[in-house]
Motif scaffolding. Sequence first.
Motif, mmCIF file in Angstrom:
data_model
loop_
_atom_site.group_PDB
_atom_site.id
_atom_site.type_symbol
_atom_site.label_atom_id
_atom_site.label_comp_id
_atom_site.label_asym_id
_atom_site.label_seq_id
_atom_site.Cartn_x
_atom_site.Cartn_y
_atom_site.Cartn_z
ATOM 1 N N LEU A 292 1.621 12.062 12.616
ATOM 2 C CA LEU A 292 2.652 11.068 12.852
ATOM 3 C C LEU A 292 4.004 11.594 12.398
ATOM 4 O O LEU A 292 4.087 12.315 11.395
ATOM 5 C CB LEU A 292 2.317 9.762 12.127
ATOM 6 C CG LEU A 292 1.308 8.836 12.835
ATOM 7 C CD1 LEU A 292 -0.076 9.470 12.892
ATOM 8 C CD2 LEU A 292 1.258 7.473 12.184
ATOM 9 N N GLU A 293 5.056 11.203 13.093
ATOM 10 C CA GLU A 293 6.384 11.696 12.748
ATOM 11 C C GLU A 293 6.881 11.134 11.426
ATOM 12 O O GLU A 293 7.608 11.798 10.691
ATOM 13 C CB GLU A 293 7.365 11.371 13.877
ATOM 14 C CG GLU A 293 7.133 12.201 15.137
ATOM 15 C CD GLU A 293 8.238 12.031 16.157
ATOM 16 O OE1 GLU A 293 9.104 11.146 15.955
ATOM 17 O OE2 GLU A 293 8.242 12.771 17.160
ATOM 18 N N GLY A 294 6.521 9.900 11.110
ATOM 19 C CA GLY A 294 6.947 9.293 9.860
ATOM 20 C C GLY A 294 5.877 9.386 8.789
ATOM 21 O O GLY A 294 4.889 10.116 8.921
ATOM 22 N N PHE A 319 -2.299 9.693 4.322
ATOM 23 C CA PHE A 319 -1.224 10.644 4.025
ATOM 24 C C PHE A 319 -1.863 11.788 3.264
ATOM 25 O O PHE A 319 -2.342 11.618 2.147
ATOM 26 C CB PHE A 319 -0.108 9.985 3.209
ATOM 27 C CG PHE A 319 1.126 10.846 3.107
ATOM 28 C CD1 PHE A 319 2.061 10.850 4.131
ATOM 29 C CD2 PHE A 319 1.333 11.674 2.018
ATOM 30 C CE1 PHE A 319 3.197 11.654 4.064
ATOM 31 C CE2 PHE A 319 2.460 12.481 1.935
ATOM 32 C CZ PHE A 319 3.402 12.466 2.970
ATOM 33 N N SER A 320 -1.894 12.954 3.889
ATOM 34 C CA SER A 320 -2.619 14.102 3.347
ATOM 35 C C SER A 320 -2.001 14.585 2.042
ATOM 36 O O SER A 320 -0.840 15.013 2.027
ATOM 37 C CB SER A 320 -2.623 15.236 4.369
ATOM 38 O OG SER A 320 -2.947 16.468 3.761
ATOM 39 N N PRO A 321 -2.752 14.571 0.921
ATOM 40 C CA PRO A 321 -2.213 15.087 -0.335
ATOM 41 C C PRO A 321 -1.907 16.583 -0.296
ATOM 42 O O PRO A 321 -0.965 17.044 -0.940
ATOM 43 C CB PRO A 321 -3.327 14.789 -1.348
ATOM 44 C CG PRO A 321 -4.091 13.649 -0.751
ATOM 45 C CD PRO A 321 -4.059 13.917 0.735
ATOM 46 N N THR A 322 -2.681 17.334 0.465
ATOM 47 C CA THR A 322 -2.479 18.778 0.526
ATOM 48 C C THR A 322 -1.330 19.156 1.445
ATOM 49 O O THR A 322 -0.478 19.976 1.090
ATOM 50 C CB THR A 322 -3.770 19.479 1.004
ATOM 51 O OG1 THR A 322 -4.854 19.127 0.141
ATOM 52 C CG2 THR A 322 -3.601 20.989 1.029
ATOM 53 N N LEU A 323 -1.279 18.570 2.618
ATOM 54 C CA LEU A 323 -0.299 18.938 3.633
ATOM 55 C C LEU A 323 0.947 18.065 3.583
ATOM 56 O O LEU A 323 1.942 18.386 4.235
ATOM 57 C CB LEU A 323 -0.942 18.858 5.023
ATOM 58 C CG LEU A 323 -2.206 19.712 5.202
ATOM 59 C CD1 LEU A 323 -2.831 19.454 6.546
ATOM 60 C CD2 LEU A 323 -1.876 21.185 5.033
ATOM 61 N N GLN A 325 1.590 15.121 4.880
ATOM 62 C CA GLN A 325 1.906 14.603 6.202
ATOM 63 C C GLN A 325 1.028 13.395 6.470
ATOM 64 O O GLN A 325 -0.094 13.301 5.941
ATOM 65 C CB GLN A 325 1.649 15.652 7.287
ATOM 66 C CG GLN A 325 2.486 16.911 7.176
ATOM 67 C CD GLN A 325 2.026 17.997 8.131
ATOM 68 O OE1 GLN A 325 0.938 17.929 8.699
ATOM 69 N NE2 GLN A 325 2.858 19.003 8.323
ATOM 70 N N SER A 326 1.500 12.484 7.294
ATOM 71 C CA SER A 326 0.677 11.369 7.749
ATOM 72 C C SER A 326 -0.157 11.851 8.928
ATOM 73 O O SER A 326 0.381 12.231 9.974
ATOM 74 C CB SER A 326 1.548 10.182 8.165
ATOM 75 O OG SER A 326 0.733 9.120 8.613
ATOM 76 N N LEU A 327 -1.470 11.852 8.751
ATOM 77 C CA LEU A 327 -2.393 12.393 9.740
ATOM 78 C C LEU A 327 -3.434 11.353 10.115
ATOM 79 O O LEU A 327 -3.711 10.432 9.355
ATOM 80 C CB LEU A 327 -3.084 13.642 9.192
ATOM 81 C CG LEU A 327 -2.174 14.794 8.757
ATOM 82 C CD1 LEU A 327 -2.984 15.850 8.019
ATOM 83 C CD2 LEU A 327 -1.472 15.403 9.963
ATOM 84 N N ALA A 328 -4.023 11.546 11.289
ATOM 85 C CA ALA A 328 -5.072 10.631 11.735
ATOM 86 C C ALA A 328 -6.032 11.364 12.661
ATOM 87 O O ALA A 328 -5.648 12.336 13.325
ATOM 88 C CB ALA A 328 -4.470 9.421 12.453
ATOM 89 N N MET A 329 -7.261 10.895 12.690
ATOM 90 C CA MET A 329 -8.193 11.269 13.740
ATOM 91 C C MET A 329 -8.379 10.056 14.632
ATOM 92 O O MET A 329 -8.340 8.912 14.162
ATOM 93 C CB MET A 329 -9.541 11.726 13.173
ATOM 94 C CG MET A 329 -9.507 13.113 12.569
ATOM 95 S SD MET A 329 -11.154 13.801 12.194
ATOM 96 C CE MET A 329 -11.549 12.923 10.672
#
Length: 372
Positions: A292-294, A319-323, A325-329
Amino acid sequence: MSDSTGLRTALYDRHQGHNGRIVDFAGWAMPIQYSTIVEEHHAVRRRVGLFDIGHMGRLSFSGRDVLDLLEHATTNHVAKLEPGRIQYSLMVDDQGGVIDDILVYRLTDGSYSIVCNASNRMAVIERIEELRDARDATLIDRTLETAMIAVQGPASLAVLSRLFDAPLSDLPYYHCTSGRILEVEAIASRTGYTGEDGFEVVVPHEAAGRVWDALLDTGRVFGILPCGLAARDTLRFEAGMPLYGHEMDRTVTPFDTGLGWAVKLGKGEFAGRDALVAAKAAPRKHRIGLRLEGKRIARQGASVLADGGPAGLVTSGTFSPTLEQSLAMALVDSSLASRPMFDVDVRGRIEVAQVVPLPFYKRTAPPTDDVR
């Protein structure tokens, strides 16, 4: 925090002693976290973390027809397993829907066992008994008489090797070995659900507390932390590992969710094969990764949109602690699988999302052994 309901693993008192926040998970009183999710997550990515996974089902088998039964009940090719090897597999219903994803062990003594999800243990047992017919094969549920502990992270080998009396450094990924910890018989497998190197250890129920204490004590110099289900979820999510009830269930076939590699249609007849042949020819859904962009998080059930119309649903998101970024599957309609961008409805607000490869995170020195 205490809990007076549900099943308890052999380590329940230890979780209370470490101030674990206890929740109900699939009927089990389990720690969701001890400190913070991010702290526990980073401990596994950077050092080593310790998980109680005693809630997972542990099923053993005996009888001369066990191999035939397991070949019939699972999608992967069990006959390929040599002693000491483990195989990721699935069990499906007659329509090809996923009953559970499992690990099939062929132990060093040649016997077979299965580790399954806590929420599906009874469904797995019922399906195997349904398919057993006249075969000389007996299923023994050892979940309550054993404990299972996961040691995960870059320092996991260093920690476990100090206690386990059999060599572990040369144990390949998706292999297991037998040995002893604190003079107690144990099985150690180089498996895990975090995307890091690590091991899962099975010991008798009555020895679990001593083994847990010894692992924490031995791991103190490496910065070990006890970790809960919440960090386990963020870790598996970053590694692109599917979770039952999110990326798969009985409405989803293995070919819909990117697990077709664990289906060996050429091995001969097995339960659900006809439906899976059709599913492979025309998968309905496709699992994708989204960035996600935000910073807003798309949780399970959020609508995925293409040109303003419905395209699918988010299955997991954080929200990925490592990367950072807001990510989703998400599972989207297979006809839209090649699109580079989607919109996601996050609680009424449209967020732009770019399709990105899975897994989101891969450790720098990935296991080289083929788990297929």
